[in-house]
Design an enzyme around this catalytic site. Sequence first.
Site, PDB file in Angstrom:
ATOM      1  N   PHE A 191       0.855  -1.188   0.000  1.00  0.00           N
ATOM      2  CA  PHE A 191       0.000   0.000   0.000  1.00  0.00           C
ATOM      3  C   PHE A 191       0.891   1.238   0.000  1.00  0.00           C
ATOM      4  CE2 PHE A 191      -2.164   3.457   2.229  1.00  0.00           C
ATOM      5  CZ  PHE A 191      -3.325   3.557   1.487  1.00  0.00           C
ATOM      6  N   ASP A 295      -0.182   2.118 -20.165  1.00  0.00           N
ATOM      7  CA  ASP A 295      -1.476   2.808 -20.039  1.00  0.00           C
ATOM      8  C   ASP A 295      -1.276   4.041 -19.159  1.00  0.00           C
ATOM      9  OD1 ASP A 295      -4.158   3.367 -20.311  1.00  0.00           O
ATOM     10  OD2 ASP A 295      -4.812   1.949 -18.779  1.00  0.00           O
TER      11      ASP A 295
END
Length: 386
Positions: A191, A295
């Site tokens: 995270f 992307d």
Amino acid sequence: ERERRGRREESIASHRIAARRGALLFFSMAAACRAGGVCCTTHVTNVNANALSSTTTTTTSLRRRRRNESKSKSKSFVPAVLRSDQSPVPEGIDEVKLWVDANLSRTLGGGVVNTRSGPGGSGWAQTYVLEMKKGGKLFAKLARGRDKQMFEGEYEGLNAMEGTGAIGVPKAFHYDDLYGSTSGSWILMDFVDMYGSLDQAKLGLALGLMHSAEPLRDEAVEGSFGFHVENTIGATPQPNGWMDSWVDFYRERRLLHQLKLTQDSKLLRLGDKALERMDEVFGDLEVKPSILHGDLWSGNVAADKNGKPVIFDPACYYGHHEAEFGMSWCANFTEHFWGAYREIIPQESGFKERLQLYKLYHYLNHLNLFGGSYYYQCESILKQFN
């Protein structure tokens, strides 16, 4: 007679509880074996020992209630490791927690103590933040109704980019199918608190260094283009089979693939002529394989709490570094970004013309994903190369 019936009911209740325990322990052991590793065996053994040690206490409690009540109902047994009061079978995120506790608790801080909804997510995926006992955090993404191949490409892509050491990337730990009654898959990674202010110059420098890094795959080192697993661009399958020629790869694996998905006769006709011209457009340009995010738009870029650029949600492959900017129409790169990037990789002649072909791939993908509002851009670029 009443005593005989009471003993019989106690026996039946005890067998039912034992059966529930056995099913839970079997599922936990199976999930741990699938995860692999010595820690899994130790983890499940501890659960098994705790369950067995509680047998006498549970039976004694039942007997006490029998003395005071003519009828009673036994409570469901739920191992503490599941941390769930809803179901005795690990569901969704509980399977991820089982894997973390079995494989990462020693190295990352004592196991999972809390789970909460995470940032992001979509119509097909949910995200969670797993908080560890000693303060660390992990990020999990679950996709309902999709097998683990959905996350294989993301897992390999994240680690390929992280392996360059050039830019911030969440470290991916594992991905797998869900084995409970809920079908789907999941991926687990670090995270990252992405609340810092993004410095465009730092981003340009880091991306230039990533594109310049030595490839980690032998195929790319030898000059081939592609990736060792298939992945997706958004929800669209993205084929990555290795090819020796960049022009051939981009023509067949990227533009022709998307054009066929449109099933539009006009775009296919325009595409035939445009694809024929690609050899002329690229000429004798030397192209070396670079690891690409694939992307790269503003939604997949951020900065951590220390201001370090972080990129995520990739569609990675090894390709021409210029192809990274096919989503520049949605990335807000500033002059500070380009100045820093060009210090690492100078702009080559013909870039603006090639950039149109790199944008075309993403416009076609958006057309296939979201419909007609992107038709004009696709048609316009194809006409430029007819």
